[in-house]
Design a protein around this motif. Structure first.
Motif, mmCIF file in Angstrom:
data_model
loop_
_atom_site.group_PDB
_atom_site.id
_atom_site.type_symbol
_atom_site.label_atom_id
_atom_site.label_comp_id
_atom_site.label_asym_id
_atom_site.label_seq_id
_atom_site.Cartn_x
_atom_site.Cartn_y
_atom_site.Cartn_z
ATOM 1 N N MET A 132 -10.338 6.925 -0.288
ATOM 2 C CA MET A 132 -11.283 8.023 -0.471
ATOM 3 C C MET A 132 -12.638 7.682 0.132
ATOM 4 N N HIS A 133 -13.063 6.418 -0.049
ATOM 5 C CA HIS A 133 -14.330 5.989 0.539
ATOM 6 C C HIS A 133 -14.290 6.053 2.056
ATOM 7 N N ILE A 134 -13.188 5.589 2.633
ATOM 8 C CA ILE A 134 -13.032 5.615 4.091
ATOM 9 C C ILE A 134 -13.016 7.048 4.601
ATOM 10 N N LEU A 135 -12.298 7.912 3.887
ATOM 11 C CA LEU A 135 -12.234 9.326 4.273
ATOM 12 C C LEU A 135 -13.613 9.973 4.213
ATOM 13 N N PHE A 136 -14.372 9.660 3.177
ATOM 14 C CA PHE A 136 -15.717 10.220 3.021
ATOM 15 C C PHE A 136 -16.621 9.776 4.175
ATOM 16 N N ILE A 137 -16.562 8.489 4.513
ATOM 17 C CA ILE A 137 -17.368 7.968 5.616
ATOM 18 C C ILE A 137 -16.964 8.619 6.934
ATOM 19 N N PHE A 138 -15.656 8.813 7.130
ATOM 20 C CA PHE A 138 -15.156 9.454 8.355
ATOM 21 C C PHE A 138 -15.681 10.880 8.473
ATOM 22 N N VAL A 139 -15.679 11.623 7.363
ATOM 23 C CA VAL A 139 -16.187 13.006 7.372
ATOM 24 C C VAL A 139 -17.673 13.031 7.715
#
Length: 204
Positions: free
Chosen positions: A33-40
């Motif tokens: 979720m953290h990685i996805l948030f940073i990617f967004v």
């Protein structure tokens, strides 16, 4: 004694809460979720602050026996201007395309991201010229959101909906076929029709 028992119990409870929280944030789903948030966040930053101000130029050389040896035809392909209510790269595009001295200019859709961008788009296209002409088709955004707007009026762009135009450049005849968004099923039919009539004609 009662008080002494409650204090260690509370501390122990808080310890278990902290330990549970640490395990939660260090678990695999949490990291994903953290990685996805940073990617967004990176995508939003790129889409709003980098991409709209970045010009990408790609030069492709295509050889064909349908054009006489020693002759060349320079085609400039523009697409996805997505103009908004503020100036971005429009002036740079005009200057760059003019410097390339094109024989044909084609614009393949997605004029606007906001209706306020229409004057910017038209100011970008008005000064352009090409011996063989400037042609355009509508993209998905143009059909979905701006279908009632006169996107190409007042510019040198000739809109091709599902038709073609023959142009002559230095004694070379070239057929330009344009199929707008939503009419893709007509593309194969249009190309086959042109080839059946003039098989040796260069078609773009």
């Amino acid at each position: 004694l009662t008080i002494m028992r409650k204090i260690p119990g509370k501390l122990l409870k808080d310890h278990f809460k902290e330990e549970k929280y640490r395990k939660l944030i260090s678990s695999k789903p949490a990291w994903l979720m953290h990685i996805l948030f940073i990617f967004v966040i990176i995508c939003l930053f790129w889409g709003y602050l980098v991409e709209p101000y970045r010009l990408h130029i790609e030069r492709i050389q295509v050889e064909t026996k349908k054009i006489a040896a020693g002759s060349t035809v320079r085609i400039v392909h523009l697409t996805d201007s997505h103009s908004v209510g503020r100036v971005r790269n429009e002036a740079k595009v005009t200057e760059l395309v003019t410097s390339l001295n094109p024989d044909i200019v084609v614009f393949t859709g997605d004029v606007l991201s906001a209706p306020e961008g229409l004057p910017m788009f038209k100011e970008m296209m008005k000064p352009l010229s090409a011996q063989g002409g400037i042609f355009g088709v509508k993209g998905n955004w143009d059909e979905w959101y701006w279908n009632e707007m006169d996107l190409f009026g007042g510019t040198p762009i000739k809109e091709l909906k599902s038709d073609h135009v023959n142009v002559t450049i230095r004694n070379q005849t070239i057929s330009v076929i344009g199929i707008g968004f939503g009419r893709e099923m007509l593309l194969e039919e249009s190309i086959e029709h042109r080839f059946s009539q003039t098989p040796n004609l260069t078609t773009i």
